[in-house]
Design a protein around this motif. Structure first.
Motif, mmCIF file in Angstrom:
data_model
loop_
_atom_site.group_PDB
_atom_site.id
_atom_site.type_symbol
_atom_site.label_atom_id
_atom_site.label_comp_id
_atom_site.label_asym_id
_atom_site.label_seq_id
_atom_site.Cartn_x
_atom_site.Cartn_y
_atom_site.Cartn_z
ATOM 1 N N ALA A 131 18.573 3.685 -22.175
ATOM 2 C CA ALA A 131 18.796 3.863 -20.737
ATOM 3 C C ALA A 131 20.031 3.090 -20.284
ATOM 4 C CB ALA A 131 17.563 3.397 -19.962
ATOM 5 N N LEU A 132 20.156 1.855 -20.728
ATOM 6 C CA LEU A 132 21.330 1.057 -20.354
ATOM 7 C C LEU A 132 22.604 1.686 -20.896
ATOM 8 C CD1 LEU A 132 19.931 -2.552 -20.891
ATOM 9 C CD2 LEU A 132 20.342 -1.387 -18.722
ATOM 10 N N ASP A 133 22.544 2.162 -22.130
ATOM 11 C CA ASP A 133 23.718 2.806 -22.728
ATOM 12 C C ASP A 133 24.098 4.059 -21.948
ATOM 13 O OD1 ASP A 133 25.580 2.993 -25.110
ATOM 14 O OD2 ASP A 133 24.572 4.939 -25.238
ATOM 15 N N GLN A 134 23.083 4.810 -21.500
ATOM 16 C CA GLN A 134 23.351 6.030 -20.736
ATOM 17 C C GLN A 134 23.977 5.705 -19.383
ATOM 18 O OE1 GLN A 134 19.958 8.261 -19.021
ATOM 19 N NE2 GLN A 134 20.755 10.050 -20.135
ATOM 20 N N LEU A 135 23.419 4.732 -18.670
ATOM 21 C CA LEU A 135 23.947 4.377 -17.346
ATOM 22 C C LEU A 135 25.377 3.873 -17.443
ATOM 23 C CD1 LEU A 135 20.820 2.581 -15.834
ATOM 24 C CD2 LEU A 135 21.800 4.746 -15.064
ATOM 25 N N LEU A 136 25.643 3.015 -18.402
ATOM 26 C CA LEU A 136 27.000 2.488 -18.532
ATOM 27 C C LEU A 136 27.960 3.578 -19.007
ATOM 28 C CD1 LEU A 136 28.553 -0.078 -18.062
ATOM 29 C CD2 LEU A 136 28.108 -0.762 -20.423
ATOM 30 N N GLY B 56 28.795 -3.640 -28.495
ATOM 31 C CA GLY B 56 29.414 -2.447 -27.930
ATOM 32 C C GLY B 56 29.191 -2.346 -26.431
ATOM 33 N N LEU B 57 27.963 -2.618 -25.981
ATOM 34 C CA LEU B 57 27.680 -2.554 -24.549
ATOM 35 C C LEU B 57 28.392 -3.664 -23.792
ATOM 36 C CD1 LEU B 57 23.891 -1.590 -24.183
ATOM 37 C CD2 LEU B 57 25.891 -0.250 -23.524
ATOM 38 N N GLU B 58 28.478 -4.849 -24.388
ATOM 39 C CA GLU B 58 29.190 -5.946 -23.725
ATOM 40 C C GLU B 58 30.656 -5.575 -23.509
ATOM 41 O OE1 GLU B 58 28.440 -8.622 -22.336
ATOM 42 O OE2 GLU B 58 26.573 -9.450 -23.136
ATOM 43 N N SER B 59 31.242 -4.947 -24.522
ATOM 44 C CA SER B 59 32.648 -4.540 -24.406
ATOM 45 C C SER B 59 32.819 -3.470 -23.328
ATOM 46 C CB SER B 59 33.146 -4.014 -25.760
ATOM 47 O OG SER B 59 34.474 -3.548 -25.662
ATOM 48 N N SER B 60 31.900 -2.477 -23.323
ATOM 49 C CA SER B 60 31.982 -1.421 -22.307
ATOM 50 C C SER B 60 31.766 -1.986 -20.908
ATOM 51 C CB SER B 60 30.938 -0.346 -22.599
ATOM 52 O OG SER B 60 31.206 0.317 -23.817
#
Length: 476
Positions: free
Chosen positions: A66-71, A107-111
């Motif tokens: 979900a977090l990956d999708q929102l970001l 990856g999410l931190e970078s995005s």
């Protein structure tokens, strides 16, 4: 204990069925790519079965997706140049991350850092740029819109930068406005005073303009209201007046406002006869034809050969079968419409309220008059009768009491009075073209959108911030 076991088993089976149903819905949402909703349902599953590691693992996996999708949505909108949509998804991402206390992978931190930089650039264009151009009110409106996003700890640096830019812009403009010539312009000077106060700067507050008034004095009564209710009504109307464009705490003149009207509440009760339709199964005798099979014996001689080979005769009994039709009586049932008669008490209430207020606020115009009227009739039946076939069961009447009904009407009266005050000010001071800063500022006191002439006059000093000048009068 033996008797309780089946009930315990039943509850266990039902609980297992509910869990399976909820999990099926969650998995279906996940298959459809609706990971936030799926993770929310898995939260419920984990709460029901906190020790099932499989559920916890599945929930945590869905949270990550979900977090990956929102970001990812935020990044996609940002690349498309749709910054507002990007920041809506970024806000959802940060809200969910905080709610779930989730740790992000590399990856999410970078995005996230990339998306925060995109947000930073967008806010510099929409907040810092107008602030640097002296449009502090415009910048502050955007800053207010973004407060939920900027309230997240990840955005603290950006929030401080934007707030500082808006504050400094407001203070700089305040210094400039204080130098604008304002002789015989009390409304303009009050606008400047309010503007500077907004940015924690000082500008002297002028004496109240001649059009401004102190708290009104009230005369007259509303028949049917007791002294406490009248005091409540006058107090609420006075507070509405204090929030209107007409009021100044420093004004000396107290306008005289009159109240008139009537409140009546009537109750009635009387016994009535009621009927309830129902159907009854009534027996009756009918006749029907039936076919029966009859077996009838008869005697007949037959030849046979004995042991010596001689032919002999003997009598044997045989059976012949035939059918016949007979008519028999049968009992049948038919539905017959009936009515059940019973007595009940019919209770009714009738509330009526009429309130008018009137007073002269502008000596060049007629009085401001507001009128409010409302009426309620309510009734219900009350009885202790029970008759299942007619769906008749004991009832208790629950009627609208006069006190809460009157309280709601008072709130509506106050709202109508407040609206009338704003409209009266606007009609008095915004319908003729403004030629001076003071006339334009006087119109802005209405707190509504400025007419074009007033906007043009104020924009010569405030620029595009003139459109937001009425907001300065939203609070004292």
């Amino acid at each position: 204990m033996t008797r309780l076991l089946p009930a315990v088993l039943l509850l266990a089976v039902l609980g297992s069925a509910c869990t399976a149903s909820l999990r099926g819905r969650a998995d279906k949402l996940a298959q459809e790519g609706r990971f936030v909703e799926a993770a929310t349902l898995y939260d419920d599953l984990v709460q029901q079965s906190p020790h099932e590691k499989e559920l916890v693992t599945e929930r945590d996996g869905l949270r990550g997706r979900a977090l990956d999708q929102l970001l990812g949505n935020a990044r996609r909108f940002r690349l498309q140049g749709v910054d507002e949509k990007a920041e809506e998804d970024l806000l959802q991402f940060l809200d969910r991350r905080a709610q779930w206390n989730s740790k992000l992978n590399g990856g999410l931190e970078s995005s996230l850092l990339e998306e925060m930089e995109g947000t930073h650039q967008h806010l510099r264009r929409t907040i810092s740029t107008p602030a640097s151009q002296g449009l502090a009110l415009t910048a502050d409106q955007m800053l207010t819109r973004k407060q939920k996003l900027l309230a997240h700890r990840e955005m603290a640096v950006i929030q401080r930068e934007m707030s500082a830019a808006v504050l400094q812009s407001g203070r700089d403009v305040c210094k400039r406005l204080r130098d604008v010539s304002s002789e015989d312009a009390p409304h303009w000077r009050e606008l400047v005073s309010r503007y500077c106060r907004r940015w924690r700067e000082f500008a002297p507050e002028p004496p109240p303009a001649a059009e401004l008034l102190s708290v009104p004095t009230w005369t007259g009564d509303v028949d049917g209201l007791d002294s406490a209710q009248m005091e409540l009504l006058r107090g609420r109307l006075t507070r509405a007046f204090e929030s209107s464009p007409w009021f100044s705490p420093s004004a000396r003149h107290h306008p005289e406002m009159s109240l008139a009207g009537r409140f009546a509440s009537r109750r009635d009760s009387h016994t009535v006869s009621l009927t309830a339709p129902y159907s009854e199964q009534v027996p009756y005798t009918d006749h029907e034809d039936r076919t029966e099979t009859i077996s009838e014996p008869y005697s007949e001689e037959e030849e046979y050969t004995d042991e010596e080979g001689k032919k002999r005769k003997r009598t044997v009994t045989k059976t012949r079968t035939y059918t016949r039709t007979i008519t028999v009586p049968v009992t049948r049932y038919r539905e017959v419409s009936r009515t059940f008669e019973y007595h009940a008490l019919r209770l009714s209430v009738d509330h009526q309220l009429t309130v008018s207020s009137s007073g002269v606020l502008d000596s060049q115009r007629g009085p401001l008059a507001t009128v409010f009227q409302d009426h309620l009739s309510d009734s219900a039946y009350e009885h202790d009768v029970s008759f299942g076939p007619g769906n008749v069961y004991p009832r208790r009447a629950q009627l609208v009491d006069p006190e809460p009904w009157l309280e709601q009407r008072v709130e509506q009266i106050v709202q109508r009075f407040a609206q009338g005050l704003r409209e009266h000010w606007h009609e008095s001071y915004c319908t003729t073209p403004a030629r001076t800063l003071d006339e334009a500022a006087r119109c802005a006191r209405a707190g509504t959108a400025l007419p074009t002439p007033a906007y043009q006059v104020l924009s010569e000093v405030l620029g595009d911030d003139a459109a937001h000048a009425p907001s300065l009068f939203a609070t004292p």
